[in-house]
Design a protein around this motif. Structure first.
Motif, PDB file in Angstrom:
ATOM      1  N   ILE A 125      43.358  45.736  36.096  1.00  0.00           N
ATOM      2  CA  ILE A 125      42.859  44.516  35.452  1.00  0.00           C
ATOM      3  C   ILE A 125      41.595  44.871  34.666  1.00  0.00           C
ATOM      4  CG2 ILE A 125      41.981  42.179  35.801  1.00  0.00           C
ATOM      5  CD1 ILE A 125      43.576  42.114  38.422  1.00  0.00           C
ATOM      6  N   PHE A 126      41.636  44.686  33.365  1.00  0.00           N
ATOM      7  CA  PHE A 126      40.503  45.053  32.510  1.00  0.00           C
ATOM      8  C   PHE A 126      40.028  43.845  31.725  1.00  0.00           C
ATOM      9  CE2 PHE A 126      39.131  46.606  28.215  1.00  0.00           C
ATOM     10  CZ  PHE A 126      37.897  47.089  28.617  1.00  0.00           C
ATOM     11  N   LEU A 158      47.490  41.500  33.221  1.00  0.00           N
ATOM     12  CA  LEU A 158      47.712  40.253  33.950  1.00  0.00           C
ATOM     13  C   LEU A 158      48.825  40.355  34.984  1.00  0.00           C
ATOM     14  CD1 LEU A 158      47.350  37.666  31.029  1.00  0.00           C
ATOM     15  CD2 LEU A 158      45.736  38.137  32.869  1.00  0.00           C
ATOM     16  N   ILE A 159      49.726  41.319  34.822  1.00  0.00           N
ATOM     17  CA  ILE A 159      50.816  41.480  35.787  1.00  0.00           C
ATOM     18  C   ILE A 159      50.275  41.764  37.184  1.00  0.00           C
ATOM     19  CG2 ILE A 159      51.038  43.954  35.330  1.00  0.00           C
ATOM     20  CD1 ILE A 159      53.843  41.462  36.277  1.00  0.00           C
ATOM     21  N   ASN A 160      49.053  42.289  37.259  1.00  0.00           N
ATOM     22  CA  ASN A 160      48.484  42.632  38.557  1.00  0.00           C
ATOM     23  C   ASN A 160      48.037  41.409  39.352  1.00  0.00           C
ATOM     24  OD1 ASN A 160      48.259  45.739  38.698  1.00  0.00           O
ATOM     25  ND2 ASN A 160      47.516  45.251  36.639  1.00  0.00           N
ATOM     26  N   ILE A 161      47.862  40.284  38.691  1.00  0.00           N
ATOM     27  CA  ILE A 161      47.449  39.077  39.413  1.00  0.00           C
ATOM     28  C   ILE A 161      48.545  38.607  40.365  1.00  0.00           C
ATOM     29  CG2 ILE A 161      46.767  36.666  39.168  1.00  0.00           C
ATOM     30  CD1 ILE A 161      45.248  37.481  36.649  1.00  0.00           C
ATOM     31  N   LEU A 184      53.903  49.069  35.744  1.00  0.00           N
ATOM     32  CA  LEU A 184      53.897  47.912  34.845  1.00  0.00           C
ATOM     33  C   LEU A 184      52.609  47.759  34.041  1.00  0.00           C
ATOM     34  CD1 LEU A 184      55.541  45.315  37.276  1.00  0.00           C
ATOM     35  CD2 LEU A 184      56.629  46.436  35.317  1.00  0.00           C
ATOM     36  N   THR A 185      51.534  48.380  34.478  1.00  0.00           N
ATOM     37  CA  THR A 185      50.257  48.236  33.775  1.00  0.00           C
ATOM     38  C   THR A 185      50.145  49.281  32.675  1.00  0.00           C
ATOM     39  OG1 THR A 185      49.232  47.495  35.845  1.00  0.00           O
ATOM     40  CG2 THR A 185      47.758  48.130  34.055  1.00  0.00           C
ATOM     41  N   ASP A 186      49.704  48.834  31.480  1.00  0.00           N
ATOM     42  CA  ASP A 186      49.553  49.800  30.394  1.00  0.00           C
ATOM     43  C   ASP A 186      48.412  50.754  30.687  1.00  0.00           C
ATOM     44  OD1 ASP A 186      46.998  48.707  28.661  1.00  0.00           O
ATOM     45  OD2 ASP A 186      48.112  47.077  29.597  1.00  0.00           O
ATOM     46  N   LYS A 187      48.576  51.990  30.253  1.00  0.00           N
ATOM     47  CA  LYS A 187      47.599  53.041  30.555  1.00  0.00           C
ATOM     48  C   LYS A 187      46.242  52.761  29.927  1.00  0.00           C
ATOM     49  CE  LYS A 187      50.986  56.762  31.155  1.00  0.00           C
ATOM     50  NZ  LYS A 187      51.452  58.109  30.695  1.00  0.00           N
ATOM     51  N   GLU A 188      46.241  52.037  28.797  1.00  0.00           N
ATOM     52  CA  GLU A 188      44.972  51.761  28.117  1.00  0.00           C
ATOM     53  C   GLU A 188      44.030  50.938  29.004  1.00  0.00           C
ATOM     54  OE1 GLU A 188      47.931  51.377  26.818  1.00  0.00           O
ATOM     55  OE2 GLU A 188      47.963  52.965  25.290  1.00  0.00           O
ATOM     56  N   SER A 189      44.596  49.992  29.752  1.00  0.00           N
ATOM     57  CA  SER A 189      43.768  49.156  30.628  1.00  0.00           C
ATOM     58  C   SER A 189      43.114  49.991  31.720  1.00  0.00           C
ATOM     59  CB  SER A 189      44.615  48.045  31.250  1.00  0.00           C
ATOM     60  OG  SER A 189      45.081  47.153  30.264  1.00  0.00           O
ATOM     61  N   ARG A 190      43.894  50.886  32.304  1.00  0.00           N
ATOM     62  CA  ARG A 190      43.331  51.733  33.369  1.00  0.00           C
ATOM     63  C   ARG A 190      42.291  52.697  32.803  1.00  0.00           C
ATOM     64  NH1 ARG A 190      45.668  50.780  38.098  1.00  0.00           N
ATOM     65  NH2 ARG A 190      47.772  49.947  38.090  1.00  0.00           N
ATOM     66  N   THR A 191      42.560  53.243  31.627  1.00  0.00           N
ATOM     67  CA  THR A 191      41.608  54.159  31.007  1.00  0.00           C
ATOM     68  C   THR A 191      40.302  53.442  30.696  1.00  0.00           C
ATOM     69  OG1 THR A 191      43.403  55.462  30.043  1.00  0.00           O
ATOM     70  CG2 THR A 191      41.214  55.710  29.068  1.00  0.00           C
TER      71      THR A 191
END
Length: 472
Positions: free
Chosen positions: A115-116, A254-257, A307-314
């Motif tokens: 979540i970013f 948002l999928i992580n919510i 499911l989470t895009d790598k850009e958010s985690r980066t």
């Protein structure tokens, strides 16, 4: 005879001079010497001193420290009591407590790390107060680690043009990384340890709500005064140019919510669904509902990564090092605490009888204020999860009794562990993580002892009031 065996026999003969007896359900703590607690103390002191006094060695070898101290328990147990008895004693703690504990932390770490919060706010006192309040509220849902990961970078971006920034991070550690996580077992590791011991999921919500509102409200009010005074002082000063372009806030990942909702559902399911099916491994009985819960934790973590895009985690600075360190260190902690728990369960007949007397009134009733302060002081400088477990067992270790007639005692232990983890950088895992992120962001964070001056001046008077109102 190998060198390792010589050392092991020497440890068994000298350090662990009193051989433990084995009851039907495990170690008999009444027959154990206090020396069996040395590995537990040694590991906690290593955790407390390593990151501060020998950080380079610690960073590369913390797993070896953990393994060494765990071996100081396992090897003598095997030599004295035999492999079967030793494996059963350790497996009970590892399979029933450590595995679900670390799987929950991993699931929360992975989902929250996806979540970013993008965008830039201006760090006015009102904005900063709102960010701290939101972060503190999130902490009981996504954990103090998760809330710290999500909220620290928006707070730093909002204040990157402020002259005075240190106090915002210090109060962030107080509120988001500690006090805010006191309302559910998801919030802070000590409370999940309690849940694994049989404490109801919403027990902490009902019994810690008022202490949390008192402590959190006072600390937040002090922050408002601090930040307002400094903000007005800055008005007459030349501000650095804001390095972050203005852009509206956007929430990514948002999928992580809903995945966080699945984690909560899995915990509630394990507490309410009792199919009566179990399997025994090395003497430890694993019930079906706990197995299903732990499998769901694993599935949620994998789904979040997928499911989470790598850009958010980066953008969040996500990496595996924090959870890897927690996993390795807590593996050692949960092994080293096995004989300690056995001795505590022996009560006045065990080696910790003086500690039992310290938290017991003359009439035999628990001294709740002593439980609050002793749990809190140790949680300030040792990890708060094993500290909670020590005092939970010292209070009898029976969750039904502690939630019922001894509810004030359990409340004192819980509040002391969660609240006072904020007293130092090493009291709770997110504290040092936030410290490192802030320093990377250019904030001149106070030293270990400088931070304790902040916490002593602001938190200790608040804890005195909290203890007097709720636990005397």
């Amino acid at each position: 005879m190998t060198f390792v065996k010589v050392i092991s026999l020497a440890l068994a003969a000298s350090t662990f001079s009193l051989a433990p007896a084995f009851a039907a359900d495990g170690l008999d703590g009444a027959g154990m010497s206090v020396w069996w607690a040395l590995p537990f103390l040694g590991l906690l002191l290593s955790i407390a001193t390593g990151p501060l006094f020998y950080p380079h060695v610690w960073e590369h070898h913390y797993g070896k420290f953990s393994a060494f101290w765990a071996a100081c328990v396992i090897v003598p147990l095997v030599l004295i009591a035999g492999a079967t008895n030793a494996s059963h004693a350790v497996a009970h703690t590892v399979l029933l407590e450590y595995v679900p504990f670390i799987l929950l932390l991993t699931a929360l770490f992975v989902t929250a790390g996806g979540i970013f919060v993008q965008g830039n706010l201006h760090g006015t006192p009102a904005t900063n107060t709102a960010l701290l309040a939101i972060g503190a509220g999130m902490a009981s849902v996504v954990g103090t680690t998760g809330a710290s990961i999500i909220m620290i970078r928006p707070l730093l971006r909002a204040n990157d043009d402020r002259v005075y920034r240190v106090h915002t991070v210090v109060f962030f550690i107080f509120l988001v990384s500690n006090v805010g996580g006191s309302l559910t077992p998801l919030g802070d590791p000590p409370l999940f340890v309690g849940f694994l011991k049989g404490v109801d999921f919403f027990w902490t919500t009902t019994h810690l709500a008022l202490p949390m509102l008192l402590v959190g409200g006072i600390v937040l009010a002090v922050f408002v005064v601090f930040d307002t005074v400094l903000y007005r002082r800055e008005a007459a000063m030349r501000h650095p140019k804001d390095p972050t372009p203005d852009e509206p806030l956007r929430l990514h990942g948002l999928i992580n919510i809903p995945l966080l909702g699945v984690i909560i559902g899995a915990i509630l399911l394990s507490a309410s669904w009792k199919p009566g099916v179990s399997v025994t491994i090395l003497g430890a009985t694993l019930e079906l509902q706990t197995i299903v819960r732990d499998v769901i934790f694993i599935v949620v973590a994998i789904a979040s990564l997928w499911l989470t895009d790598k850009e958010s985690r980066t953008a969040n600075g996500f990496n595996w090092h924090p959870i890897q360190e927690v996993a390795l260190l807590f593996a050692g902690i949960f092994v080293c605490i096995v004989p300690v728990i056995a001795m505590l369960q022996a009560g006045r007949n065990g080696a910790f009888a003086p500690l039992v007397a310290l938290v017991t009134n003359a009439d035999g009733a628990p001294n709740n204020l002593a439980y609050f302060w002793l749990t809190g002081i140790l949680s300030s400088f040792l990890d708060n999860a094993p500290t909670y477990l020590v005092f939970f067992e010292l209070a009898g270790g029976d969750a039904k009794q502690l939630m019922g007639p001894l509810a004030t005692t359990l409340g004192a232990i819980s509040a002391g562990a969660v609240f006072m983890g904020a007293n130092s950088y090493i009291g709770n895992a997110p504290n040092f993580m936030v410290y490192a992120i802030a320093r990377q962001g250019g904030v001149a964070m106070p030293s270990f002892f400088g931070y304790t001056l902040w916490s002593s001046a602001i938190l200790l008077p608040t804890f005195v009031l909290c203890g007097w109102l709720f636990y005397r």
